[in-house]
Scaffold this motif. Structure first.
Motif, PDB file in Angstrom:
ATOM      1  N   GLU A   1      -9.485  -4.923   4.807  1.00 24.18           N
ATOM      2  CA  GLU A   1      -9.593  -3.620   5.456  1.00 24.18           C
ATOM      3  C   GLU A   1      -8.216  -3.235   5.981  1.00 24.18           C
ATOM      4  N   GLY A   2      -7.985  -1.932   6.106  1.00 28.76           N
ATOM      5  CA  GLY A   2      -6.710  -1.440   6.606  1.00 28.76           C
ATOM      6  C   GLY A   2      -6.785   0.058   6.811  1.00 28.76           C
ATOM      7  N   SER A   3      -5.666   0.671   7.139  1.00 32.19           N
ATOM      8  CA  SER A   3      -5.629   2.101   7.442  1.00 32.19           C
ATOM      9  C   SER A   3      -5.694   2.921   6.155  1.00 32.19           C
ATOM     10  N   MET A   4      -6.716   3.773   6.076  1.00 30.56           N
ATOM     11  CA  MET A   4      -6.893   4.665   4.936  1.00 30.56           C
ATOM     12  C   MET A   4      -7.159   6.060   5.479  1.00 30.56           C
ATOM     13  N   SER A   5      -6.273   6.988   5.192  1.00 33.21           N
ATOM     14  CA  SER A   5      -6.425   8.375   5.644  1.00 33.21           C
ATOM     15  C   SER A   5      -6.641   8.455   7.159  1.00 33.21           C
TER      16      SER A   5
ATOM     17  N   LYS B   1     -21.602   1.288 -14.848  1.00 35.42           N
ATOM     18  CA  LYS B   1     -20.362   0.760 -15.420  1.00 35.42           C
ATOM     19  C   LYS B   1     -19.192   1.717 -15.199  1.00 35.42           C
ATOM     20  N   THR B   2     -19.460   3.002 -15.126  1.00 33.56           N
ATOM     21  CA  THR B   2     -18.403   3.971 -14.841  1.00 33.56           C
ATOM     22  C   THR B   2     -17.977   3.889 -13.390  1.00 33.56           C
ATOM     23  N   LEU B   3     -18.946   3.758 -12.479  1.00 36.16           N
ATOM     24  CA  LEU B   3     -18.629   3.603 -11.068  1.00 36.16           C
ATOM     25  C   LEU B   3     -17.816   2.331 -10.848  1.00 36.16           C
ATOM     26  N   ASP B   4     -18.239   1.238 -11.462  1.00 35.58           N
ATOM     27  CA  ASP B   4     -17.527  -0.033 -11.348  1.00 35.58           C
ATOM     28  C   ASP B   4     -16.077   0.114 -11.824  1.00 35.58           C
ATOM     29  N   LYS B   5     -15.896   0.755 -12.959  1.00 35.99           N
ATOM     30  CA  LYS B   5     -14.557   0.903 -13.533  1.00 35.99           C
ATOM     31  C   LYS B   5     -13.676   1.778 -12.651  1.00 35.99           C
ATOM     32  N   GLN B   6     -14.226   2.862 -12.131  1.00 39.06           N
ATOM     33  CA  GLN B   6     -13.427   3.773 -11.315  1.00 39.06           C
ATOM     34  C   GLN B   6     -13.029   3.125  -9.990  1.00 39.06           C
ATOM     35  N   VAL B   7     -13.922   2.336  -9.393  1.00 39.54           N
ATOM     36  CA  VAL B   7     -13.576   1.612  -8.169  1.00 39.54           C
ATOM     37  C   VAL B   7     -12.474   0.600  -8.463  1.00 39.54           C
ATOM     38  N   SER B   8     -12.599  -0.105  -9.574  1.00 38.60           N
ATOM     39  CA  SER B   8     -11.594  -1.097  -9.966  1.00 38.60           C
ATOM     40  C   SER B   8     -10.230  -0.444 -10.153  1.00 38.60           C
TER      41      SER B   8
ATOM     42  N   LEU C   1       0.798  -1.216   0.000  1.00 38.20           N
ATOM     43  CA  LEU C   1       0.000   0.000   0.000  1.00 38.20           C
ATOM     44  C   LEU C   1       0.834   1.272   0.000  1.00 38.20           C
ATOM     45  N   GLY C   2       2.155   1.140   0.006  1.00 41.24           N
ATOM     46  CA  GLY C   2       2.975   2.327  -0.004  1.00 41.24           C
ATOM     47  C   GLY C   2       3.388   2.763   1.393  1.00 41.24           C
ATOM     48  N   LEU C   3       4.303   3.685   1.480  1.00 41.03           N
ATOM     49  CA  LEU C   3       4.879   4.078   2.762  1.00 41.03           C
ATOM     50  C   LEU C   3       3.936   4.903   3.622  1.00 41.03           C
ATOM     51  N   ASN C   4       2.913   5.500   3.030  1.00 50.29           N
ATOM     52  CA  ASN C   4       2.033   6.391   3.785  1.00 50.29           C
ATOM     53  C   ASN C   4       0.873   5.671   4.455  1.00 50.29           C
ATOM     54  N   LEU C   5       0.768   4.368   4.271  1.00 48.71           N
ATOM     55  CA  LEU C   5      -0.343   3.619   4.832  1.00 48.71           C
ATOM     56  C   LEU C   5       0.166   2.601   5.841  1.00 48.71           C
ATOM     57  N   ASP C   6      -0.554   2.474   6.946  1.00 49.00           N
ATOM     58  CA  ASP C   6      -0.169   1.589   8.035  1.00 49.00           C
ATOM     59  C   ASP C   6      -0.752   0.202   7.788  1.00 49.00           C
ATOM     60  N   MET C   7       0.111  -0.769   7.519  1.00 47.34           N
ATOM     61  CA  MET C   7      -0.344  -2.117   7.210  1.00 47.34           C
ATOM     62  C   MET C   7      -0.576  -2.960   8.459  1.00 47.34           C
TER      63      MET C   7
ATOM     64  N   ALA D   1      -4.772   0.767  -8.280  1.00 48.97           N
ATOM     65  CA  ALA D   1      -3.737   1.780  -8.063  1.00 48.97           C
ATOM     66  C   ALA D   1      -3.096   1.660  -6.685  1.00 48.97           C
ATOM     67  N   MET D   2      -3.855   1.193  -5.692  1.00 47.25           N
ATOM     68  CA  MET D   2      -3.303   1.052  -4.347  1.00 47.25           C
ATOM     69  C   MET D   2      -2.667  -0.319  -4.134  1.00 47.25           C
TER      70      MET D   2
END
Length: 280
Positions: free
Chosen positions: A217-221, A246-253, A150-156, A258-259
């Motif tokens: 689930e995990g730390s987000m913002s 279909k746009t909502l589905d694609k953007q969530v995907s 998840l990158g350095l800014n997120l607590d795993m 990306a994360m």
């Protein structure tokens, strides 16, 4: 009229420490409720059940009321955030007839899970002309998931799968589910993410992950959140709910990808519904 039932379970029986507790489901329920208000739902028409109130009888009774009291032109939502599992579907003749996906209410250990068959029985009574969105942020099967980058800014350290391991008898049948299905000449389920058209489906199902995956689930913002719900609500708020499915589905995907999320969302509905706006 727009109406919703929102369920979030962090605390599994017994109340307090001791159950297979989660951390982000109440945050998810709060975010979903507030997001629906932004999308035109009146607060008085949103019912929320969390933790010890989210029992199997309560969830089923409130969902039955939501469906039965809706009339043509209404838009209704059922949202669940919590543990999911799979159980063997054993017929009266003791034959195995595949696996049922199920959600785990607060009292699942004594009252039992709520199977997809339970939902089908309720949704079959949906009146014509009522729009129903069913949103699940939980696991749909028990395959192992990889750790997320998840990158350095997120607590795993808070990362957790929303999955209850099946009982031995269910786990055994799940292991051999493909062989059992093949012997019954059943249709193979799609193992790739897609907008999945389902003939005669009278609602739209938004699943946080494929059948072969777990939802995380995990730390987000700075908050523990379900990854799917976090992005789902973020996109709805940004558009005030004025978005086609279909746009909502694609953007969530795209947001999950990306994360670096190990889960892939899946949406099921009638083909025509994918090009229509949500909540209409």
């Amino acid at each position: 009229m727009k109406k919703a039932l929102i369920v979030g379970v962090n605390d599994y029986a017994p109340i307090g420490l001791g159950g297979p507790d989660l951390n982000g489901c109440i945050n998810d329920a709060r975010d979903m409720a507030n997001t629906l208000v932004i999308c035109g739902f009146a607060p008085a028409q949103i019912r929320i059940l969390t933790n010890q109130n989210a029992t199997r009888p309560n969830i089923l009774n409130y969902l039955k009321t939501l469906v039965s009291n809706s009339v043509k032109g209404d838009s209704i939502v059922f949202y669940y955030s919590g543990h999911g599992t799979r159980v063997a579907n054993i017929g009266a003749d003791l034959e195995i007839d595949g696996m049922d996906e199920a959600i785990c209410p607060h009292d699942y250990s004594t009252a039992g899970v709520i199977r997809d068959d339970d939902f089908k029985a309720i949704f079959s009574k949906l009146k014509a002309g009522v729009n129903l969105e069913v949103i699940f942020d939980c696991c749909h099967s028990g395959t192992v998931t990889r750790a997320l980058d998840l990158g350095l800014n997120l607590d795993m350290s808070f990362e957790k799968a929303r999955f209850i391991p099946p009982m031995l008898e269910d786990e055994f049948y799940m292991t051999y589910a493909s062989e059992i299905s093949a012997s019954k000449n059943s249709k193979k389920q799609s193992m790739t993410r897609a907008l999945v058209p389902v003939a005669d489906l009278n609602h739209t199902l938004w699943a946080a992950s494929k059948d072969s995956q777990v939802s995380m689930e995990g730390s987000m913002s700075g908050q523990i959140r379900g990854y799917f719900t976090y992005h789902f609500c973020k996109i709805l708020r940004a558009t005030n709910g004025d978005i086609v499915r279909k746009t909502l589905d694609k953007q969530v995907s795209m947001a999950l990808s990306a994360m670096g999320a190990a889960q892939i969302n899946q949406t099921e509905s009638l083909t025509a519904e994918f090009s229509q706006k949500i909540f209409l």
